[in-house]
Design a protein around this motif. Structure first.
Motif, PDB file in Angstrom:
ATOM      1  N   PRO A 151       0.833  -1.215   0.000  1.00 41.89           N
ATOM      2  CA  PRO A 151       0.000   0.000   0.000  1.00 41.89           C
ATOM      3  C   PRO A 151       0.862   1.256   0.000  1.00 41.89           C
ATOM      4  O   PRO A 151       1.856   1.342   0.717  1.00 41.89           O
ATOM      5  N   THR A 152       0.453   2.211  -0.796  1.00 38.74           N
ATOM      6  CA  THR A 152       1.232   3.451  -0.925  1.00 38.74           C
ATOM      7  C   THR A 152       0.441   4.686  -0.518  1.00 38.74           C
ATOM      8  O   THR A 152       0.943   5.804  -0.635  1.00 38.74           O
ATOM      9  N   SER A 153      -0.787   4.504  -0.015  1.00 35.52           N
ATOM     10  CA  SER A 153      -1.601   5.656   0.372  1.00 35.52           C
ATOM     11  C   SER A 153      -2.355   5.335   1.652  1.00 35.52           C
ATOM     12  O   SER A 153      -2.610   4.162   1.961  1.00 35.52           O
ATOM     13  N   PRO A 154      -2.729   6.352   2.435  1.00 37.88           N
ATOM     14  CA  PRO A 154      -3.524   6.105   3.650  1.00 37.88           C
ATOM     15  C   PRO A 154      -4.827   5.361   3.359  1.00 37.88           C
ATOM     16  O   PRO A 154      -5.238   4.507   4.142  1.00 37.88           O
ATOM     17  N   SER A 155      -5.451   5.664   2.246  1.00 44.46           N
ATOM     18  CA  SER A 155      -6.723   5.000   1.939  1.00 44.46           C
ATOM     19  C   SER A 155      -6.525   3.505   1.707  1.00 44.46           C
ATOM     20  O   SER A 155      -7.379   2.685   2.071  1.00 44.46           O
ATOM     21  N   ALA A 156      -5.385   3.138   1.107  1.00 42.18           N
ATOM     22  CA  ALA A 156      -5.108   1.716   0.874  1.00 42.18           C
ATOM     23  C   ALA A 156      -4.883   0.988   2.194  1.00 42.18           C
ATOM     24  O   ALA A 156      -5.299  -0.163   2.370  1.00 42.18           O
ATOM     25  N   ILE A 157      -4.214   1.660   3.137  1.00 42.77           N
ATOM     26  CA  ILE A 157      -3.996   1.050   4.450  1.00 42.77           C
ATOM     27  C   ILE A 157      -5.320   0.945   5.201  1.00 42.77           C
ATOM     28  O   ILE A 157      -5.612  -0.068   5.846  1.00 42.77           O
ATOM     29  N   THR A 158      -6.149   1.977   5.109  1.00 41.92           N
ATOM     30  CA  THR A 158      -7.469   1.940   5.740  1.00 41.92           C
ATOM     31  C   THR A 158      -8.277   0.762   5.218  1.00 41.92           C
ATOM     32  O   THR A 158      -8.961   0.063   5.991  1.00 41.92           O
ATOM     33  N   ALA A 159      -8.195   0.513   3.937  1.00 38.92           N
ATOM     34  CA  ALA A 159      -8.939  -0.602   3.335  1.00 38.92           C
ATOM     35  C   ALA A 159      -8.492  -1.947   3.915  1.00 38.92           C
ATOM     36  O   ALA A 159      -9.323  -2.839   4.143  1.00 38.92           O
TER      37      ALA A 159
END
Length: 514
Positions: free
Chosen positions: A361-369
């Motif tokens: 993951p390269t973005s906060p939204s990807a980590i949130t997912a």
């Protein structure tokens, strides 16, 4: 590991008279921590030489022998069920390890300590193969079976998984009905380890056989096992070369492998280590927040043991690190060792498996997912902070799933630890229960999570310090740069899980403190 670091440790051991060294590869070090820069008066070649890498245990064995001759008695690890660096090994086999073990012994190792095991047949088969090996290097070398003390059901499951050690079905069947009661688990565990010791002792051996206990820094169970199995004679003079654990006579060696070993009682001199607790504190590696309810709670069940107390008092009060240390525990207990920060080696799986589970993951939204999917019972079934690889959440966490999902998906605050409130439920409760039967358990709610520093400054801190909230909530917050804030004094301690049991003092199971 760098040569200078190794030299400093060995030199200190020599000065204080420690002559027994167990040479292990261990986990790869955090390179930055051990990086040696050029100091004033040093040449670049000298620094390069000091930065020699010890990649394998055999490198360390060779170096100790080369530099210190026969001063140290060196031990190395052996693996009755095979060794593997993979979290889920498919080709774990002791036969693959034998060439490396032979190499370590030929390099100068003088005794073997095995990985812990519960399958006695696997150990006896391994020892027989070593004794009869065509190389002859294992014919006379002392081999110490490694035994893991069963302190807690969850610790047993976790450590055997990490070590890829088989638990016989009969042992699991005996422990499963009592897994929530640490005291009963310990009693059954003592019986199980004593049975293993007696089975090993019953097999005739031309070589003396000691035992190595993986104590997890807790001594009470060891004491019971030593007494039940008569491993420590009442009179030192009665030791006759059978199964002894510690010998404090001056260390003597007549050479390295291929020569006769002059060990008192036929066993290497295993020295008693210092038991000084470490005061090193963990470093904060990211924006980190823990909050919990503030209402008063029982004082922690801790007792200082002083050397000038009567023996009976010392034994009676030495309970501060004894219960329970599996699902819960006071961070000051030596059972937890020295806390460390997160780094790649601490992942619950290999890097390749981590990428397979979590991608990149390269973005906060990807980590949130990822967090949201995990909380919803979908892959990944494990996050870097969890030991449990079950595809479902624990029943306790499932009770507050909706609240956790809201924090993760609405706020993008990534939760890594939490518990709901519990007010006097029976200790046998199927979800929240722990400890002996006929008791009552209590919990204060808390949540631990990562959040952006801007959210802390603009949202969380103003809310938590407001007049209406401040008396009810405690918080601890830290950043990757080392900044730390708290509503509490540095000496404050909060019991967030405790229990009341028949005939016992209040037991504090989980503490939150700075």
């Amino acid at each position: 590991m760098k040569r200078r670091v190794v030299d400093e440790a060995l030199q200190e051991a020599k000065i204080i008279g420690v002559r027994n060294i167990l040479a292990l590869r261990g986990d790869p070090p955090r390179e930055k921590e051990y990086r040696l820069d050029i100091e004033e008066g040093e040449e670049e070649e000298e620094v390069k030489e000091n930065n020699e890498e010890f990649v394998w245990a055999v490198d360390l064995v060779r170096y100790i022998r080369r530099k210190y001759g026969d001063f140290f008695c060196i031990g190395v690890a052996a693996y009755p069920e095979g060794h593997s660096d993979e979290s889920h090994p498919r080709d774990q086999n002791y036969e693959k390890d034998l060439p490396f073990l032979i190499e370590k012994v030929q390099a100068g190792a003088e005794f073997l300590v095995t990985q812990f095991f519960f399958d006695v047949n696997a150990y006896m088969r391994f020892e027989k193969i070593l004794r009869e090996h065509k190389s002859g290097v294992f014919r006379n070398i002392p081999i110490m079976p490694g035994l893991l003390l069963i302190q807690n059901y969850q610790i047993l499951k976790r450590t055997t998984k990490l070590a890829h050690c088989r638990i016989p079905p009969g042992l699991l069947e005996a422990l499963d009905p009592i897994k929530a009661d640490d005291e009963e688990v310990k009693r059954k565990g003592i019986d199980a380890i004593c049975d293993i010791i007696r089975e090993v002792q019953a097999v005739k051996s031309d070589q003396p056989r000691g035992f190595h206990f993986y104590t997890l820094n807790l001594e009470k169970v060891v004491g019971s096992i030593l007494e039940n199995c008569n491993l420590i004679p009442l009179e030192p003079s009665s030791i006759n070369g059978s199964d002894s654990a510690i010998d404090d006579s001056p260390a003597k060696t007549n050479g390295i492998n291929g020569t006769k070993h002059d060990f008192p009682n036929g066993i290497p001199q295993i020295r008693k280590p210092s038991n000084q607790p470490s005061s090193r504190r963990p470093s904060l590696t990211t924006n980190h927040l823990v909050t919990n309810d503030r209402p008063s709670s029982p004082a922690p069940n801790t007792t200082s043991v002083s050397n000038n107390q009567p023996i009976a008092t010392t034994l009676r009060e030495a309970t501060w690190d004894d219960y329970p240390n599996g699902r819960f525990g006071d961070a000051r207990s030596p059972a937890f060792g020295t806390p460390g920060s997160y780094y790649p080696c601490s992942l619950p799986c290999t890097p390749s498996q981590a990428r397979s589970q979590w991608g990149e993951p390269t973005s906060p939204s990807a980590i949130t997912a990822l967090f949201a999917s995990h909380l919803s019972g979908k892959p990944p079934c494990q996050l870097p902070w969890s030991d449990n690889s079950s595809p479902t959440l624990s029943p306790e966490t499932a009770l507050i799933r909706d609240h956790l999902l809201t924090l993760n998906t609405t706020r993008n605050w990534w939760t890594i630890a939490s518990q709901p409130a519990v007010d006097g439920l029976p200790s046998t409760d199927p979800i929240h229960g722990w400890g002996p039967a006929k008791g009552f358990v209590f919990q204060k709610p808390f949540v631990e999570f990562f959040c952006p520093i801007s959210d802390w400054n603009e949202v969380l801190k103003p809310h938590l310090t407001s007049p209406s909230i401040q008396p009810e909530i405690s918080f601890y917050a830290g950043t990757a740069s080392g900044r730390f804030e708290s509503s509490e004094s540095s000496e404050a301690m909060h019991a967030v899980t405790w229990g009341s049991f028949l005939g016992k003092e209040i037991m504090t199971a989980t503490m939150v403190e700075e």
